[in-house]
Scaffold this motif. Sequence first.
Motif, PDB file in Angstrom:
ATOM      1  N   TYR A  40      55.266   2.125   5.636  1.00 20.78           N
ATOM      2  CA  TYR A  40      55.892   3.394   6.036  1.00 20.78           C
ATOM      3  C   TYR A  40      57.407   3.247   6.130  1.00 20.78           C
ATOM      4  O   TYR A  40      58.167   4.138   5.706  1.00 20.78           O
ATOM      5  CB  TYR A  40      55.336   3.860   7.382  1.00 20.78           C
ATOM      6  CG  TYR A  40      53.885   4.279   7.353  1.00 20.78           C
ATOM      7  CD1 TYR A  40      53.300   4.731   6.180  1.00 20.78           C
ATOM      8  CD2 TYR A  40      53.102   4.207   8.503  1.00 20.78           C
ATOM      9  CE1 TYR A  40      51.954   5.114   6.155  1.00 20.78           C
ATOM     10  CE2 TYR A  40      51.768   4.587   8.480  1.00 20.78           C
ATOM     11  CZ  TYR A  40      51.196   5.036   7.308  1.00 20.78           C
ATOM     12  OH  TYR A  40      49.878   5.408   7.286  1.00 20.78           O
ATOM     13  N   PHE A  47      58.926   3.514  15.554  1.00 28.77           N
ATOM     14  CA  PHE A  47      58.454   2.349  14.807  1.00 28.77           C
ATOM     15  C   PHE A  47      58.137   1.133  15.674  1.00 28.77           C
ATOM     16  O   PHE A  47      57.336   0.284  15.254  1.00 28.77           O
ATOM     17  CB  PHE A  47      59.477   1.960  13.738  1.00 28.77           C
ATOM     18  CG  PHE A  47      59.359   2.773  12.478  1.00 28.77           C
ATOM     19  CD1 PHE A  47      58.508   2.386  11.459  1.00 28.77           C
ATOM     20  CD2 PHE A  47      60.099   3.928  12.316  1.00 28.77           C
ATOM     21  CE1 PHE A  47      58.388   3.140  10.297  1.00 28.77           C
ATOM     22  CE2 PHE A  47      59.993   4.689  11.161  1.00 28.77           C
ATOM     23  CZ  PHE A  47      59.136   4.299  10.144  1.00 28.77           C
ATOM     24  N   ARG A  72      54.489   0.767  16.589  1.00 31.36           N
ATOM     25  CA  ARG A  72      53.679   0.633  15.381  1.00 31.36           C
ATOM     26  C   ARG A  72      53.843  -0.746  14.739  1.00 31.36           C
ATOM     27  O   ARG A  72      52.883  -1.299  14.195  1.00 31.36           O
ATOM     28  CB  ARG A  72      54.032   1.753  14.404  1.00 31.36           C
ATOM     29  CG  ARG A  72      53.508   3.108  14.888  1.00 31.36           C
ATOM     30  CD  ARG A  72      54.138   4.293  14.187  1.00 31.36           C
ATOM     31  NE  ARG A  72      53.519   5.527  14.653  1.00 31.36           N
ATOM     32  CZ  ARG A  72      53.813   6.117  15.802  1.00 31.36           C
ATOM     33  NH1 ARG A  72      54.743   5.590  16.586  1.00 31.36           N
ATOM     34  NH2 ARG A  72      53.205   7.223  16.165  1.00 31.36           N
ATOM     35  N   THR A 113      52.815  -0.336   8.903  1.00 31.62           N
ATOM     36  CA  THR A 113      54.118   0.161   9.360  1.00 31.62           C
ATOM     37  C   THR A 113      55.241  -0.312   8.446  1.00 31.62           C
ATOM     38  O   THR A 113      56.201   0.420   8.211  1.00 31.62           O
ATOM     39  CB  THR A 113      54.373  -0.294  10.807  1.00 31.62           C
ATOM     40  OG1 THR A 113      53.278   0.108  11.633  1.00 31.62           O
ATOM     41  CG2 THR A 113      55.652   0.337  11.352  1.00 31.62           C
TER      42      THR A 113
END
Length: 770
Positions: free
Chosen positions: A435, A421, A424, A432
């Motif tokens: 997500y 992560f 991103r 992100t």
Amino acid sequence: MTYLFPNRRSKAEIWRSMSPGPYLREVKSMEDKEQKKLLQELEGSDRELGKKMGRLVSIVALSLAFFHLYVAGFGLPGIGSRTFLVIHLILGVVLAFLIFPIKKGLNQKTIPWYDLCLAVLTLGIGIYLINRQTAEAIMSARPTEVDLLVGALFVLIVIEATRRVVGLPLVIIAAIFMGYFFLGQFMPGDFYHNRGDFSRFVYEIVYRSNGIFGTPIYASAQFVFIFILFGAILESTGAGKMFIDLAIRGFGKYKGGPAKASVVASGMMGSISGSSTANAVTTGTFTIPLMKKVGFPSHVAGGVEVAASSSGQFLPPVMGAAAFIMVEFTGIPYYEIIKSAFIPAILAYVGILFMVHFEAGKHNISGMERSEMSSARKLLIRQGYMLVPILILLYYLVIERASVNASAFYTIIAMIVIALFTYRFKERLGRTILYAAILLALTFAMQYLVGYLNQGLVALNDVFGIRVFNNQTIRWRDSIFTMVLGGILVAFLFGIFQRMMKHDKVKSEYGTKELLEGFDTASRNALSIIVACATAGILIGVITTSGLSTKFTRIVIEFSDTIESSLPAFMITDNTQIYIALVLTVFACLLLGLGLPTTATYVVLAAVIAPVLTNLGLPIIVAHLFVLYYGVLADDTPPINLPAYATAGIANAGPIRTGVQGFKYDSAALLLPFMFAINPTILLITDATVLEMAWAVLTAAIGMATFASFIQNYMLTRYNIVERGVAVAAALLFIQSSLMTDIVAIGLFILLVAFQYYKKKKQQRAPEAV
């Protein structure tokens, strides 16, 4: 994955192409693959598989890694512990036959039919062993002829896999032990036994828990693999380069700076790596060119990296996997072992640093220019988030005292989330966040859904008339949500901070491909430990079944008594017998460990040598750390030391000469095990006060510095023969660790430093007078 290496070049061309620039930050992916290829060749495999066969190998490797991650997190999936060990070993041996050729130099582009047959045969034997483990014939110790045939074949397969992966030395040792088992009735004196029966051998070695499926393979399956997986995933994130960069930043400016940075970086990597050879390749790629650049000869630069990489095998928390096997041999909790090992490990690295410092002083080798080193602040902003998983691991192990498996599992989950992560969040913040929210929702909901999901699966049993599912088919741990949440928060903070700073031009994207490569690499790195532990189990089985363990202790004690009786009276003290036994142990460790990986060396020494020391009165943790230290030193002993071959290829130097230098730099800690054997205060197992502890650590460090100066024949300036004699005398006096000997040793040390200082000043004034 790691199975395609196009446009292959020679090793010398690979290493010469790596410019020793200011940081070597942006090593191309091709060079990363070439590193892995070289490491694989050093460890016995030169196969370059195509995509189809490469995928087959990767599927087996990933299956092995994911299986162990599941077991570490959720326990055994409805199978017994014996079945778990069989799966661990069988998949490891299958992978060994798929990766390692029957001999080096064949340059195979595919897996030959006979290795595929061996892999299938190994799978078949594994299924047979799982099905027969509760058979009446096995339970009643009356194996059938088929059991004996399959068992004998399995022993041969394990030994062949060991030969391919580890090499001949361990196979030769195993053959000697097996020969002893069958020829015991012809042995003289205490070595005689009459238990050399084929049926007993196969039954004890294969079907009981004191042979192949004994303590070593249990530790390998239960503890070692998950930490190898942790180290491989951490390395796949690029954390290894960060450790190197930070070490260079911290030590590069000092005298001989790149070599000192190499020692520190290799220590950081070695503490979480299960392989000294892999550590040497990973860090040596960057540090050896820098050492050569500031003036270290090629073989010296390679030797420094050998010593630093190998010594990581006794630096907590992983200790080259030996810590976990030590738990099984000694019954001492893991936390207590790493607590005892910590100070000696730091002292060992202090010894190597002194060796480097004296080497640099002897040849007037300066450090690096500040302009050649990156900012520590920028390094921490760019990749400092990868220090968080290590802190999480230490928190669970040291503060929470959680189980080894749970600690590693939670750390791996957090590490994967952070690595996936951070980049991103920096590049695509809005998407992100979405997500991350979905992932958090899923992991939070799983705490409540897992029960309903299992009920649904159990209902399918009635629908289809099967007995496959139960209430534990799908498992979950509530702490996973905490790790995911924590990982996302860390990634978010670092991602936002990197966006704000706008100075990070290095691409550091981490995705599914890199993650799977980490899993794949973990299984490959674990092979040497898996097969070595299996073969070491054969040795332990022979020792136990033949009764050699008790006899060997008596033989060593009698031999020590004989030597002691031949000494003059003034040399005999209360500790003379233990000194003799310890010296004998050193030679046994160096001999038995010649050419073996550290883990296999420790297993053999723990089974054969450590009981002798405990019977002589040493605490069990002292005995096992003693043999581990000299087992690690054996890994540096020429002519069979793989780390030296790895670093010699990088440094463009001779492997034997490089290995000799590696042994030399490691020998600064040669007296350290004697220090804690005589006075275990530095192991934190006595009731010593803080002042006594500080005194013990201080005198040990001074003793090692003095011994390092003796080896280098230099402190502030070159020694003459009298100064060198005083140095070794002072170092030996520090071993005794009594107040009187410490005072005398410190007096000699102060005298030596004062005379060296006077001598150096005199040499500096001499040119001025001229």
